[in-house]
Design a protein around this motif. Sequence first.
Motif, PDB file in Angstrom:
ATOM      1  N   ASN A   1       1.097  -1.021  -0.053  1.00 33.32           N
ATOM      2  CA  ASN A   1      -0.023   0.055   0.146  1.00 33.32           C
ATOM      3  C   ASN A   1       0.774   1.264  -0.044  1.00 33.32           C
ATOM      4  O   ASN A   1       0.463   2.241  -0.761  1.00 33.32           O
ATOM      5  CB  ASN A   1      -1.126   0.054   1.217  1.00 33.32           C
TER       6      ASN A   1
ATOM      7  N   ARG B   1      -4.168  -2.534  -6.462  1.00 35.98           N
ATOM      8  CA  ARG B   1      -4.655  -2.203  -5.145  1.00 35.98           C
ATOM      9  C   ARG B   1      -5.900  -3.228  -5.073  1.00 35.98           C
ATOM     10  O   ARG B   1      -6.214  -3.843  -3.926  1.00 35.98           O
ATOM     11  CB  ARG B   1      -5.222  -0.863  -5.039  1.00 35.98           C
TER      12      ARG B   1
ATOM     13  N   ASN C   1      -6.364  -5.836  -2.024  1.00 32.49           N
ATOM     14  CA  ASN C   1      -7.533  -5.984  -1.102  1.00 32.49           C
ATOM     15  C   ASN C   1      -8.249  -7.411  -1.299  1.00 32.49           C
ATOM     16  O   ASN C   1      -8.899  -7.671  -0.263  1.00 32.49           O
ATOM     17  CB  ASN C   1      -8.518  -4.760  -1.757  1.00 32.49           C
TER      18      ASN C   1
ATOM     19  N   ARG D   1      -9.176  -9.588   2.034  1.00 36.08           N
ATOM     20  CA  ARG D   1     -10.536  -9.960   2.187  1.00 36.08           C
ATOM     21  C   ARG D   1     -10.542 -11.576   2.177  1.00 36.08           C
ATOM     22  O   ARG D   1     -10.916 -12.154   3.070  1.00 36.08           O
ATOM     23  CB  ARG D   1     -11.255  -9.820   0.633  1.00 36.08           C
TER      24      ARG D   1
END
Length: 102
Positions: free
Chosen positions: A8, A39, A43, A47
């Motif tokens: 990130n 990204r 992500n 998750r």
Amino acid sequence: MTIVDFLNARLDEDERAAHAASPGTGGPGRARADVAAKRRIVNEYVRAYREQMSAVAGASGTRGGTPGAPEAWGALHAWRKAVEHLAAAYAGHPDYDRSWAV
């Protein structure tokens, strides 16, 4: 620093640099789209990780095999490998952890 934190931070840097992307590389729009795609990969890994850890925590009181479906563990592994490949592009960075090497 986790691999997610590391990526990130690098993606934040890449996004700030995107405005200077040359037309030969697709320009700023292409550079921003590249960052956005990366990204999404990071992500999705987060998750999948949270989902699987939640399944493990929820099944901690049960008897029997490993909680979570085998395909979920396989998906988590695949996402982790994808994230490790993304991090490898920044292997020269001082914050890169060699344990992430693929």
